[in-house]
Design a protein around this motif. Structure first.
Motif, short mmCIF file in Angstrom:
data_model
loop_
_atom_site.label_atom_id
_atom_site.label_comp_id
_atom_site.label_asym_id
_atom_site.label_seq_id
_atom_site.Cartn_x
_atom_site.Cartn_y
_atom_site.Cartn_z
N ILE A 5 -6.53 -20.00 17.26
CA ILE A 5 -7.25 -18.89 17.90
C ILE A 5 -8.60 -19.39 18.39
N ASP A 6 -9.28 -20.19 17.58
CA ASP A 6 -10.58 -20.73 17.97
C ASP A 6 -10.46 -21.58 19.23
N LEU A 7 -9.42 -22.40 19.31
CA LEU A 7 -9.21 -23.25 20.48
C LEU A 7 -8.94 -22.40 21.71
N ARG A 8 -8.09 -21.40 21.58
CA ARG A 8 -7.81 -20.51 22.71
C ARG A 8 -9.09 -19.85 23.20
N GLN A 9 -9.87 -19.30 22.27
CA GLN A 9 -11.09 -18.61 22.66
C GLN A 9 -12.09 -19.57 23.29
N ALA A 10 -12.19 -20.78 22.77
CA ALA A 10 -13.11 -21.77 23.34
C ALA A 10 -12.72 -22.10 24.77
N ILE A 11 -11.43 -22.23 25.03
CA ILE A 11 -10.96 -22.54 26.38
C ILE A 11 -11.25 -21.37 27.32
N VAL A 12 -10.97 -20.16 26.87
CA VAL A 12 -11.24 -18.98 27.69
C VAL A 12 -12.74 -18.88 27.98
N ASN A 13 -13.54 -19.06 26.96
CA ASN A 13 -15.00 -18.98 27.15
C ASN A 13 -15.49 -20.01 28.15
N ARG A 14 -14.87 -21.17 28.16
CA ARG A 14 -15.31 -22.25 29.04
C ARG A 14 -15.04 -21.96 30.51
N VAL A 15 -13.99 -21.20 30.80
CA VAL A 15 -13.60 -20.98 32.20
C VAL A 15 -13.73 -19.54 32.68
N GLN A 16 -14.05 -18.61 31.81
CA GLN A 16 -13.98 -17.20 32.19
C GLN A 16 -14.93 -16.80 33.31
N ASP A 17 -16.03 -17.48 33.49
CA ASP A 17 -16.96 -17.14 34.56
C ASP A 17 -16.79 -18.01 35.80
N ASN A 18 -15.75 -18.83 35.81
CA ASN A 18 -15.51 -19.71 36.96
C ASN A 18 -15.02 -18.92 38.17
N SER A 19 -15.35 -19.42 39.36
CA SER A 19 -14.81 -18.85 40.60
C SER A 19 -13.34 -19.29 40.71
N LYS A 20 -12.64 -18.70 41.67
CA LYS A 20 -11.25 -19.11 41.92
C LYS A 20 -11.18 -20.59 42.26
N GLU A 21 -12.13 -21.05 43.06
CA GLU A 21 -12.15 -22.46 43.46
C GLU A 21 -12.37 -23.36 42.24
N GLN A 22 -13.26 -22.94 41.35
CA GLN A 22 -13.52 -23.73 40.14
C GLN A 22 -12.30 -23.74 39.22
N LEU A 23 -11.61 -22.60 39.13
CA LEU A 23 -10.38 -22.57 38.32
C LEU A 23 -9.34 -23.53 38.89
N ALA A 24 -9.20 -23.54 40.21
CA ALA A 24 -8.26 -24.47 40.85
C ALA A 24 -8.66 -25.91 40.55
N GLU A 25 -9.94 -26.21 40.58
CA GLU A 25 -10.42 -27.56 40.28
C GLU A 25 -10.12 -27.95 38.83
N VAL A 26 -10.27 -27.00 37.90
CA VAL A 26 -9.96 -27.27 36.50
C VAL A 26 -8.49 -27.64 36.35
N ILE A 27 -7.63 -26.86 37.00
CA ILE A 27 -6.19 -27.12 36.91
C ILE A 27 -5.85 -28.45 37.58
N GLU A 28 -6.30 -28.63 38.80
CA GLU A 28 -6.00 -29.87 39.53
C GLU A 28 -6.58 -31.09 38.83
N GLY A 29 -7.74 -30.93 38.21
CA GLY A 29 -8.35 -32.05 37.49
C GLY A 29 -7.66 -32.37 36.18
N SER A 30 -6.85 -31.44 35.69
CA SER A 30 -6.16 -31.65 34.42
C SER A 30 -4.73 -32.16 34.60
N VAL A 31 -4.10 -31.82 35.71
CA VAL A 31 -2.72 -32.21 35.96
C VAL A 31 -2.64 -33.71 36.19
N ASP A 32 -1.70 -34.35 35.51
CA ASP A 32 -1.47 -35.79 35.62
C ASP A 32 -2.66 -36.64 35.17
N HIS A 33 -3.48 -36.09 34.30
CA HIS A 33 -4.61 -36.85 33.77
C HIS A 33 -4.53 -36.90 32.25
#
Length: 82
Positions: A5-33
């Motif tokens: 639960i702590d890990l889930r909440q930490a991840i949500v807290n880290r990205v919850q204020d991101n713009s759509k573009e920033q969310l896309a960057e988080v996903i694209e930066g994580s895939v295949d890395h």
């Protein structure tokens, strides 16, 4: 406290204020890395899954199934370690 639960909440807290573009960057930066990003992608996928209709969930499963059961997807299903 439950560490999952702590890990889930930490991840949500880290990205919850991101713009759509920033969310896309988080996903694209994580895939295949680095595999350290996989739990974060899992939490994001869980959020998508819970908010998806049955039709959307079926489409996601169909897409995953097709990817895992094609010649092109076979290699991606078992990526080499980073």
């Amino acid at each position: 406290m439950n560490p999952i639960i702590d890990l889930r909440q930490a991840i949500v807290n880290r990205v919850q204020d991101n713009s759509k573009e920033q969310l896309a960057e988080v996903i694209e930066g994580s895939v295949d890395h680095d595999e350290k990003a996989l739990p974060g992608l899992g939490v994001l996928f869980e959020m998508i899954w819970k908010q998806s209709s049955q039709t959307e969930q079926t489409h996601l499963v169909d897409t995953l199934y097709q990817h895992l059961n094609t010649d092109a997807g076979a290699g991606a299903a078992n990526p080499s370690p980073s």
